[in-house]
Design an enzyme around this catalytic site. Structure first.
Site: not given
Length: 193
Positions: A59, A95, A116
């Site tokens: 990701s 992230h 998110d």
């Protein structure tokens, strides 16, 4: 020749000690991590303000790849654009911070199309400060019970081989000294006759 052998003996002893320290550290770290995770649910313990984690997905491509080892520093503040590690339920997420509103933070993986869900900034463990590509494979292997046993077994074998080699060298040196003593005795007896 004697000083060369002494240096070699000292060199071997130093390597044995280094190997023992490394094995002790690996074992101690594994025990600490297992206890931190199982007893208090902390997926990323950070003694001394630093921790390490393995990237589990793509990701964050191309910034980080799966199986990269990331180094995380505990920070009280962070900015938009910082790559953070936060605990979401029983998982760690790595992230980039894309927005902040008071105590609420929104992150997004560099390779993801959607952000998110927002979360409280208290869930953030720290900011990623460095990355070691592909080292996560080794770390994950060592963290398993089998991996820990293999590391300890390899260390034991290396130490044992080193001790055996040292003993053989010592035995050879003792035999040389005994032979020299016998030669000197025979020489002295020959002069006495």
């Amino acid at each position: 020749m004697v000083s060369s052998k002494k240096r070699k003996i000292k060199h071997n002893a130093i390597w044995r000690h280094i190997l023992l320290v490394i094995c002790g550290l690996l074992l101690g770290i594994n025990i600490y991590l297992v206890n931190a995770n199982n007893l208090i649910g902390n997926k990323l313990p950070m003694p001394f303000g630093y921790g390490a984690a393995v990237v589990l997905s793509g990701s964050m491509e191309p910034t980080f790849s799966k199986d990269d080892l990331i180094i995380v520093k505990k920070k009280d503040s962070f900015d938009i654009g910082d790559v953070v590690v936060y605990q979401s339920n029983n998982s760690l997420v790595v992230h980039r911070v894309v927005s902040m509103d008071g105590d609420m933070v929104v992150t997004k993986g560099d390779a993801n199309n959607i952000e998110d869900a927002s979360f409280d900034k208290s869930a953030i463990k720290g900011v990623v400060i460095d990355c070691i590509p592909n080292l996560g494979v080794v770390v994950n292997a060592i963290k398993t019970p089998v991996g820990t046993i293999v590391v300890l077994l390899c260390a034991f074998l290396l130490i044992e081989l080193s001790f055996r080699k040292q003993k053989e060298s010592d035995d050879k040196r003792i035999e040389e000294i005994k032979a020299e003593i016998r030669r000197l005795k025979e020489e002295k007896e020959g002069k006495d006759e």
